[in-house]
Scaffold this motif. Structure first.
Motif, PDB file in Angstrom:
ATOM      1  N   PHE A   1       0.408  -0.973   0.638  1.00  0.00           N
ATOM      2  CA  PHE A   1      -0.395   0.330   0.191  1.00  0.00           C
ATOM      3  C   PHE A   1       0.907   1.447  -0.128  1.00  0.00           C
ATOM      4  O   PHE A   1       0.208   2.563  -0.331  1.00  0.00           O
ATOM      5  CB  PHE A   1      -0.944   0.137   0.984  1.00  0.00           C
TER       6      PHE A   1
ATOM      7  N   THR B   1      -6.993   1.384   2.239  1.00  0.00           N
ATOM      8  CA  THR B   1      -6.434   0.314   3.406  1.00  0.00           C
ATOM      9  C   THR B   1      -6.740   0.112   4.613  1.00  0.00           C
ATOM     10  O   THR B   1      -6.671  -1.415   5.128  1.00  0.00           O
ATOM     11  CB  THR B   1      -4.476   1.214   3.687  1.00  0.00           C
TER      12      THR B   1
ATOM     13  N   GLY C   1      -3.380  -5.129  -1.799  1.00  0.00           N
ATOM     14  CA  GLY C   1      -2.226  -3.683  -1.920  1.00  0.00           C
ATOM     15  C   GLY C   1      -1.626  -3.915  -3.418  1.00  0.00           C
ATOM     16  O   GLY C   1      -1.351  -2.775  -4.465  1.00  0.00           O
TER      17      GLY C   1
END
Length: 375
Positions: free
Chosen positions: A126, A172, A199
């Motif tokens: 991420f 996230t 991610g």
């Protein structure tokens, strides 16, 4: 299942709510001072200018006047904002980051995860995704003059700093909660697996879109040498510092191990990408060198250019000290994360390391990919 609110959570809610109330009430009661000359000038104005591809925007009695050059807004009496960061805004973002980080600690406590560095490795894609998503907006901004831009205002504001931090943060958190839910229901063995996949998939989508633009438009081009050199030199810097610290100063890595090395690598990417993009972009195939996006970068370049002999600048540029600053700062921060800190509050320590890595890898990935795709 519900959980009782703790005293710490109530205190956090009160502090965050109080700060928000001060800004809202101040903006209503003292709009020129609080909103126009603080909130707008340092936080929203830069986003507004960037979202419209302008070099400046002036607060002209509430009407936002865009300018094509840095001096075009000087004719207006009100405050002026430019795309990018200032020292004031960076302090504000740092305070906001600490507040959000405290909130995430409560979340991982409730989810009963994050007490080891597995969370760091699971979240690492991420960090790359955030930088790549920002470059998607940079590329779309480069297409704005051709009428081919696909992300218009106000939607593109979600992908401009600092708003993009909240965008990536929200994505996230959703991915984290979903991954934990899959693990609790027995769909996967560990929550880290779907989190890494999410991610990594988002990062791959951004890269695929940028490659598509490079293949189909003249405004975006592909220069993979920037990514290759950035990753290679960052790995060399990280490996060299790891060897030196393990041999002569092992206490630096004692509390973090390979997680500390990842933090150093993250900031090495930021430093190396800046040096290459600011001083060597033309030599590597771009029409011109890029320019600093942060006040610290600009300060280092200005100071180096002022004191470094001109003949040295001509040969090696003036951005190289920024890499040294990033590496030294990363090592000092890693050194602070000792065993005692981790043992007292492992979840907060892990999340703090994630945040420190993000501060380096997010901007570093953006600078690396800006040069790689010529935007």
């Amino acid at each position: 299942m519900t959980f009782p609110e703790t005293e710490r959570e109530r205190l956090w809610t009160a502090l965050v709510g109080g700060a928000a109330a001060v800004l809202v009430l101040g903006s209503l009661l003292l709009p020129d001072l609080v909103y126009a000359r603080f909130v707008w000038q340092y936080f929203w104005g830069p986003v507004y200018a960037d979202a419209h591809g302008a070099q400046c925007v002036a607060w002209a009695n509430g009407a936002q006047q865009l300018g094509a050059t840095w001096n075009a807004c000087s004719q207006y009496a009100g405050p002026v904002a430019h795309p990018g960061y200032t020292l004031v805004s960076e302090v504000g973002y740092a305070v906001t980051l600490v507040g959000l980080l405290s909130g995430v600690v409560f979340l991982v406590d409730r989810l009963d995860i994050g007490d080891d560095f597995g969370l760091l490795w699971a979240l690492s894609p991420f960090l790359f995704f955030g930088g790549a998503l920002r470059v998607v907006e940079d590329a779309d901004n480069a297409l704005a003059g051709t009428g081919a831009a696909s992300i218009e205002y106000p939607l593109n504001a979600l992908f401009i700093s600092p708003v993009i931090y909240f965008t990536v943060f929200a994505v996230t958190v959703v991915a984290l909660v979903a991954a934990v839910s899959l693990a609790r229901r027995g769909v996967v063995d560990r929550y880290e697996y779907p989190l890494v996949a999410a991610g990594g998939g988002l990062f791959a989508l951004c890269i695929a879109y940028l490659v598509y633009l490079a293949a189909t438009t003249a405004q975006v081009s592909l220069h993979p040498v920037f990514t290759v050199l950035t990753v290679a030199f960052s790995a060399l810097c990280t490996g060299g510092l790891w060897w030196v610290t393990e041999r002569f100063w092992p206490e630096v890595n004692a509390g973090t191990g390979y997680a500390g090395a990842f933090v150093v690598f993250a900031h090495a990417v930021d430093g190396v990408a800046n040096v290459i993009a600011l001083d060597w972009a033309q030599e590597l195939g771009l029409p011109s060198d890029l320019y600093p996006k942060h006040p610290v970068n600009q300060f280092v370049v200005d100071v180096t250019g002022r004191f470094q002999p001109a003949w040295v600048t001509q040969r090696i540029g003036d951005a190289w000290p920024f890499l040294g600053v990033k590496l030294v700062a990363a090592l000092l921060v890693v050194w602070l994360f000792n065993d005692e800190m981790y043992e007292e509050n492992p979840r907060y320590t892990v999340l703090l390391i994630v945040a420190v890595a993000a501060v380096g890898l997010g901007p570093g990935t953006r600078d690396m990919l800006r040069a790689t795709f010529g935007v």
